[in-house]
Design a protein around this motif. Structure first.
Motif, short mmCIF file in Angstrom:
data_model
loop_
_atom_site.label_atom_id
_atom_site.label_comp_id
_atom_site.label_asym_id
_atom_site.label_seq_id
_atom_site.Cartn_x
_atom_site.Cartn_y
_atom_site.Cartn_z
N CYS A 193 21.90 43.58 24.43
CA CYS A 193 20.63 43.85 24.11
C CYS A 193 19.37 43.35 23.19
CB CYS A 193 20.63 45.76 24.03
SG CYS A 193 21.52 46.09 22.35
N ASN A 195 20.45 43.32 19.53
CA ASN A 195 19.95 44.02 18.39
C ASN A 195 20.41 43.40 17.59
OD1 ASN A 195 18.87 45.91 20.94
ND2 ASN A 195 19.38 47.57 20.28
N ARG A 296 22.01 49.37 28.23
CA ARG A 296 22.53 49.29 27.36
C ARG A 296 23.16 49.91 26.44
NH1 ARG A 296 16.09 47.31 26.35
NH2 ARG A 296 16.00 48.67 27.29
N CYS A 297 22.99 51.48 26.88
CA CYS A 297 23.56 52.45 26.04
C CYS A 297 24.02 53.03 26.49
CB CYS A 297 22.05 53.15 24.94
SG CYS A 297 21.07 52.35 23.97
N GLN A 309 23.04 53.54 19.03
CA GLN A 309 23.14 52.38 20.20
C GLN A 309 21.69 53.21 20.30
OE1 GLN A 309 24.06 49.43 19.73
NE2 GLN A 309 23.88 48.22 22.41
N THR A 313 18.10 50.89 19.72
CA THR A 313 17.40 49.45 20.86
C THR A 313 16.43 50.51 21.28
OG1 THR A 313 20.09 49.79 22.49
CG2 THR A 313 18.01 49.69 23.44
#
Length: 356
Positions: A193, A195, A296-297, A309, A313
């Motif tokens: 992602c 991050n 993504r999570c 997360q 995000t």
């Protein structure tokens, strides 16, 4: 300062190892000067110097305008039409860049302020740390060069339990506006992602700071020492992820965490306005969506890692930047440590909630 030189872009980023990064990086791809800012592998040192740091910060004297006294010869007429003179202030200087055509002033600092030239501090010294195990993975500057960074990392992504993939980095940052020391710190990039994550949520002391004073010097001596710092970041973060994945979060606890993240009412205890209450409900709903279903999570929902997360995000990709492009805002928060501070605060809040 050449007034004939073209004005520099306000934010400029080079991104390396693009083939190993997730799709979240794609919106940051740009063509600048006929060349992409994406590199399939490591970013060459020569490209960083040519495209980013082919200029220097320089000191400029400053003065204060005041009305001329009866016994003084005015040097000019002030903006208010009053005959005026300039008084030099010898204790302060302005920092500018020597190639700027727009007379950008980064900041006004003490006469004792030592400029850390990016070409020296963020490129030459960092380049001395590179070998087959470490390479430049990103570099850039913000606000016309007031802040800058060079990031080095290992060539390959690191995979741990349940599909978590990340890249450990050593991030060198500095400023020319008087707001920050030159800092060398460990960071982690979540590949899926894009991050930036704090390496160790439980502890401080992850940074080496060098102040802008005379005689300050670089204190990471060798590529071996730098590699040790990166691998230590890898091991600490991997162990932390394992612990977070093993820590369950019930639906009720997640609901309480949402109320901590987006609290009801004002800071003075008054109820929210109808508009503000609706906005907060929307924020909680978006956090909940990320936590439960986003690619993504969502695969980690029900764990402490999934909860953190989702928040990380949200702050990288949903939270609206103020008067800035998102990529520039995210880069600035990485460089100045804002993401680190937020990560640590959210972790502390979640731990307190889980401990009852």
């Amino acid at each position: 300062m050449s007034l004939l030189a073209p004005a520099a872009p306000s934010d400029f980023t080079l991104i390396g190892h693009a083939q190993q990064r997730g799709d979240a990086w794609l919106p940051r791809q740009r063509v600048i000067g006929g060349q992409s800012n994406f590199y399939p592998g490591a970013i060459p040192v020569a490209d960083v110097e040519r495209r980013l740091f082919g200029w220097k910060g320089e000191r400029r004297r400053i003065a204060v305008e005041r009305p001329a006294q009866w016994n003084e010869e005015p040097s000019h007429v002030g903006v208010d039409g009053v005959p005026s003179v300039w008084d030099a202030i010898d204790s302060r200087v302005a920092i500018t860049r020597d190639d700027s055509g727009d007379n950008t002033v980064f900041g006004v600092v003490s006469q004792k302020y030592e400029i850390h030239q990016y070409r020296d501090w963020l490129l030459r010294d960092v380049a001395n740390l590179l070998d087959d195990s470490l390479s430049i993975s990103s570099a850039g500057y913000l606000r016309h060069g007031a802040l800058a960074w060079v990031e080095i990392s290992v060539p390959a992504n690191v995979r741990v339990a349940r599909g978590v993939t990340f890249r450990p980095n050593l991030l060198a940052t500095s400023s020319m506006d008087g707001t920050s020391a030159t800092i060398f710190k460990r960071t982690v990039t979540d590949v899926v992602c894009d991050n930036t994550r704090r390496v160790a949520l439980k502890e401080d002391g992850e940074e080496l700071r060098v102040r802008h004073t005379k005689g300050s010097g670089f204190r990471i001596a060798s590529a071996r020492e730098a590699l040790d710092l990166v691998y230590e970041a890898r091991d600490v973060f991997a162990a932390q992820i394992e612990e977070l994945l093993a820590t369950p979060v019930s639906d009720a606890q997640w609901g309480e965490f949402l109320k901590v993240l987006v609290p009801e009412g004002t800071r003075t205890g008054k109820p929210d306005s109808e508009h503000r209450a609706m906005e907060k409900a929307r924020q909680r709903a978006e956090l909940d969506r990320l936590y439960r279903t986003d690619s993504r999570c969502g695969q980690w929902h029900g764990t402490a890692h999934g909860a953190l997360q989702a928040v990380n995000t949200y702050e990288h990709h949903v939270l609206a930047p103020r008067q800035r492009e998102r990529g520039a805002r995210n880069a600035e928060w990485t460089v100045d440590g804002e993401f680190d501070r937020r990560d640590k605060r959210h972790y502390a809040d979640l731990v307190r909630l889980l401990e009852g």
